[in-house]
Design an enzyme around this catalytic site. Structure first.
Site, short mmCIF file in Angstrom:
data_model
loop_
_atom_site.label_atom_id
_atom_site.label_comp_id
_atom_site.label_asym_id
_atom_site.label_seq_id
_atom_site.Cartn_x
_atom_site.Cartn_y
_atom_site.Cartn_z
N LYS A 182 19.13 -4.05 -4.14
CA LYS A 182 19.31 -5.25 -3.32
C LYS A 182 18.34 -6.35 -3.75
O LYS A 182 18.71 -7.51 -3.92
CB LYS A 182 19.08 -4.93 -1.84
CG LYS A 182 18.89 -6.18 -0.96
CD LYS A 182 18.62 -5.79 0.48
CE LYS A 182 17.23 -5.43 0.81
NZ LYS A 182 16.31 -6.56 0.99
N ASN A 183 17.08 -5.98 -3.93
CA ASN A 183 16.04 -6.98 -4.20
C ASN A 183 16.05 -7.51 -5.63
O ASN A 183 15.27 -8.39 -5.97
CB ASN A 183 14.67 -6.43 -3.82
CG ASN A 183 14.55 -6.28 -2.32
OD1 ASN A 183 15.40 -6.78 -1.56
ND2 ASN A 183 13.53 -5.59 -1.87
N CYS A 186 9.61 -13.13 10.55
CA CYS A 186 10.54 -12.02 10.79
C CYS A 186 9.77 -10.87 11.41
O CYS A 186 8.55 -10.96 11.59
CB CYS A 186 11.27 -11.63 9.51
SG CYS A 186 10.42 -10.38 8.56
N ARG A 240 5.36 -14.50 7.24
CA ARG A 240 5.98 -14.71 5.92
C ARG A 240 6.18 -16.18 5.56
O ARG A 240 7.31 -16.64 5.38
CB ARG A 240 7.29 -13.93 5.83
CG ARG A 240 7.09 -12.44 6.08
CD ARG A 240 8.36 -11.65 5.97
NE ARG A 240 8.83 -11.47 4.60
CZ ARG A 240 9.92 -10.77 4.27
NH1 ARG A 240 10.65 -10.23 5.23
NH2 ARG A 240 10.28 -10.62 3.02
N ASP A 249 4.54 -21.12 1.59
CA ASP A 249 3.64 -22.15 1.04
C ASP A 249 3.48 -22.02 -0.47
O ASP A 249 3.40 -23.02 -1.18
CB ASP A 249 2.26 -22.06 1.73
CG ASP A 249 1.68 -20.65 1.67
OD1 ASP A 249 0.47 -20.51 1.40
OD2 ASP A 249 2.45 -19.68 1.85
N ASP A 289 7.65 -1.32 0.93
CA ASP A 289 9.00 -1.00 1.41
C ASP A 289 9.23 0.50 1.55
O ASP A 289 10.32 0.93 1.95
CB ASP A 289 10.05 -1.60 0.47
CG ASP A 289 10.05 -3.13 0.50
OD1 ASP A 289 10.66 -3.74 -0.38
OD2 ASP A 289 9.40 -3.69 1.40
N ARG A 302 21.83 -3.69 5.97
CA ARG A 302 21.35 -4.77 5.09
C ARG A 302 20.85 -4.22 3.76
O ARG A 302 20.81 -4.94 2.78
CB ARG A 302 20.20 -5.53 5.78
CG ARG A 302 20.62 -6.23 7.07
CD ARG A 302 19.52 -7.14 7.53
NE ARG A 302 19.14 -8.09 6.47
CZ ARG A 302 18.18 -9.00 6.64
NH1 ARG A 302 17.53 -9.05 7.79
NH2 ARG A 302 17.87 -9.83 5.67
C1 EPZ Z 1 10.07 -9.27 -1.29
O1 EPZ Z 1 9.88 -10.13 -0.17
C2 EPZ Z 1 11.09 -8.22 -0.86
N1 EPZ Z 1 12.32 -8.88 -0.48
C3 EPZ Z 1 10.54 -7.44 0.33
O2 EPZ Z 1 11.46 -6.40 0.65
C4 EPZ Z 1 9.24 -6.78 -0.07
O3 EPZ Z 1 8.67 -6.15 1.05
C5 EPZ Z 1 8.25 -7.86 -0.59
O4 EPZ Z 1 8.84 -8.61 -1.66
C6 EPZ Z 1 6.97 -7.24 -1.12
O5 EPZ Z 1 7.22 -6.30 -2.10
C7 EPZ Z 1 13.19 -9.25 -1.46
O6 EPZ Z 1 12.97 -9.09 -2.64
C8 EPZ Z 1 14.46 -9.91 -1.02
P1 EPZ Z 1 6.32 -11.64 -0.96
P2 EPZ Z 1 9.10 -11.53 -0.33
O7 EPZ Z 1 6.55 -13.09 -1.17
O8 EPZ Z 1 9.40 -12.10 -1.65
C9 EPZ Z 1 2.81 -13.64 1.63
C10 EPZ Z 1 12.87 -5.10 1.99
O9 EPZ Z 1 12.57 -4.25 2.86
N2 EPZ Z 1 3.33 -14.94 1.17
O10 EPZ Z 1 5.95 -10.81 -2.13
O11 EPZ Z 1 9.40 -12.34 0.87
C11 EPZ Z 1 3.80 -12.91 2.56
O12 EPZ Z 1 3.71 -13.36 3.87
C12 EPZ Z 1 12.09 -6.42 1.93
O13 EPZ Z 1 13.76 -4.94 1.14
C13 EPZ Z 1 2.65 -16.09 1.54
O14 EPZ Z 1 1.65 -16.03 2.24
O15 EPZ Z 1 7.60 -11.01 -0.24
C14 EPZ Z 1 3.40 -11.47 2.37
O16 EPZ Z 1 2.33 -11.18 3.21
C15 EPZ Z 1 11.19 -6.62 3.09
N3 EPZ Z 1 3.13 -17.29 1.10
C16 EPZ Z 1 2.97 -11.42 0.91
O17 EPZ Z 1 2.69 -12.77 0.51
C17 EPZ Z 1 4.24 -17.39 0.28
O18 EPZ Z 1 4.63 -18.50 -0.09
C18 EPZ Z 1 4.00 -10.84 -0.04
O19 EPZ Z 1 5.23 -11.48 0.20
C19 EPZ Z 1 4.90 -16.21 -0.08
C20 EPZ Z 1 4.43 -15.00 0.36
#
Ligand code: EPZ
Length: 445
Positions: A22-23, A125, A130, A133, A324, A424
């Protein structure tokens, strides 16, 4: 709302075909906006989130056709052809984005190809605030002007995006993917530092290179992109879902069974395999995938939790232990012998499965970002790895599947509510598990 009912205590035995990731599929679909030619994606999982992304792209002007499964051992999923001859709208509306945060991945491609984008802020969420920025700062570094207006990200780059060096303050999968796609059409060279190294990011980069992009450093934390004038179409196969595979690996272990995961790629699951082997679960590569079983599994009188021992794990960006899989591991540890600690470092609110697992008899204490799990295995003699069935509530995708795992091990009947969360991210879950002997059905209300 659909529910799932499980009668636990049956060791799983058999084979499970692993679906496309999916990801990986979601950013790959968004990448189709970068070219007016056709992108063919194979091995696409049949999931609610894929349908949501298709819906989003369609309103940007993408035409698509979906061909059914190719029954060759279940490896090759759906085939989706996407073509965006012209981007007819650069707005990603709130009504779609609120359903799926990954919708924000259209921001980079829209801005790169059309020089403008208006994308609803995804909002928080269940697992955390999340913010986006880092997506915004990165695109500003490439010359975009970005404002936040009425809950929307309003981005402009009328002269196109420029080269530059983006240093992510924290590893972000989504921000890396958005910037990677945007950089492919930038005027100049882009460097992404402290980039995410997840295999799904690599899959996107490989597909973009097949579309004519010039990306180097794939798999490392520094990606170098030489912008090009245009991208072409391509024919690309989505990589198998390592999170789905590891989830079923833990399903085999928690039930004291042995399962072969067809199409799983062991090299994508090294941190998981290392952690599970410390818990006495073996994952062996086979010609078709990976064979998984708990120590002593398959022994005629083995039962859930037998042989499993408590371990300490801290989640981390790839190649660390994936966040995950944190909830699934917690269910497993609840049936093990001895104590385990699980520390979540990626999301600030990803322990919502804890009270539900405790309803099933798990002994868990949370302090800040760490959960202490006192395994009930030592009372395994009592079956169920010490867990018992109960009605429980799903709260997010991975939390809901951890309840499925606990239900498979538990003594008695478990009913999981709000299983739309599962749909999902898990394709044909009941079918795959009942194919290995699980007593699991969907109750359609
Ligand atoms: C991806 O989410 C995955 N989703 C998530 O899987 C997964 O948990 C996550 O990466 C971490 O591995 C998809 O690929 C669709 P991040 P993403 O940006 O890209 C912070 C599942 O269960 N952050 O790596 O949204 C954020 O809040 C899902 O399949 C900022 O602060 O995750 C988090 O604490 C859930 N500012 C951390 O970084 C930003 O601009 C990592 O988030 C972006 C992120």
């Amino acid at each position: 709302m659909d529910r799932i009912r499980i009668r636990g205590g049956r060791p799983l035995h058999g084979k499970i075909a692993i679906s496309g990731a999916k990801n990986a599929a979601l950013p790959l679909m968004a990448a189709s906006l970068l070219t007016e030619e056709t992108l063919i994606l194979r091995n696409l999982p049949h999931l609610a989130d894929i349908a949501t992304m298709t819906h989003l792209l369609a309103q940007h002007g993408t035409e698509f056709s979906m061909a059914g499964e190719h029954p060759d051992g279940g490896h090759m999923g759906h085939v989706l052809k996407l073509r965006t001859g012209e981007i007819t709208s650069t707005e990603a509306p709130y009504d779609i984005v609120r359903k799926m945060r990954a919708s924000v991945l259209v921001l980079g491609p829209l801005l790169a190809r059309r020089g403008q984008a208006r994308v609803s802020l995804p909002g928080g969420c269940a697992i955390g605030t999340r913010p986006v920025d880092m997506h915004i700062c990165g695109l500003e570094t490439l010359g975009a002007e970005i404002d936040l207006d009425d809950g929307y990200i309003v981005a402009r780059a009328p002269e196109g995006l420029q080269g530059g060096v983006v240093v992510f303050s924290q590893v972000s999968v989504g921000a890396t993917e958005n910037l990677l796609m945007a950089a492919t059409l930038a005027k100049g060279d882009v460097v992404l530092e402290n980039a995410a190294r997840e295999p799904e990011v690599g899959d996107l980069a490989n597909c973009l290179n097949r579309m004519g992009a010039r990306i180097e450093g794939i798999g490392s934390d520094t990606l170098r992109i030489q912008g090009v004038d245009r991208l072409s179409g391509a024919d690309y196969t989505v990589l198998p879902d390592r999170i789905e595979a590891a989830t079923y690996a833990m399903a085999a272990a928690i039930t004291g069974g042995v399962v072969e995961l067809l199409g799983a790629r062991p090299e994508l699951m090294e941190a998981v395999a290392a952690a599970l082997s410390r818990a006495n679960v073996t994952m062996q590569p086979t010609a078709c995938g990976v064979l998984v079983g708990a120590a002593g599994a398959g022994h005629k009188d083995s039962s859930p939790g037998d042989g499993l021992v408590g371990i300490d794990v801290t989640t981390a960006p790839y190649p660390g232990f994936p966040t995950d899989l944190q909830a699934q591991l917690m269910a497993l540890m609840a049936t093990a012998t001895g104590a385990a600690t699980i520390t979540e470092t990626i999301f600030e609110n990803r322990f919502q499965h804890v009270p539900e697992l405790m309803r099933m008899g798990a002994d868990i204490t949370v302090k800040g970002a760490t959960a202490m799990v006192r395994g009930r295995g030592q009372s395994a003699g009592s079956g169920g790895g010490g867990l018992h069935g109960a009605p429980v509530m799903a709260t997010d995708l991975r939390a809901s599947v951890s309840l499925v795992l606990a239900g498979l091990a538990a003594e008695g009947e478990t009913v999981i509510n709000r299983v739309y969360h599962l749909d999902r991210g898990y394709e044909r879950l009941e079918e795959k598990l009942s194919g290995c002997g699980a007593d699991i059905v969907r109750l359609v209300d």
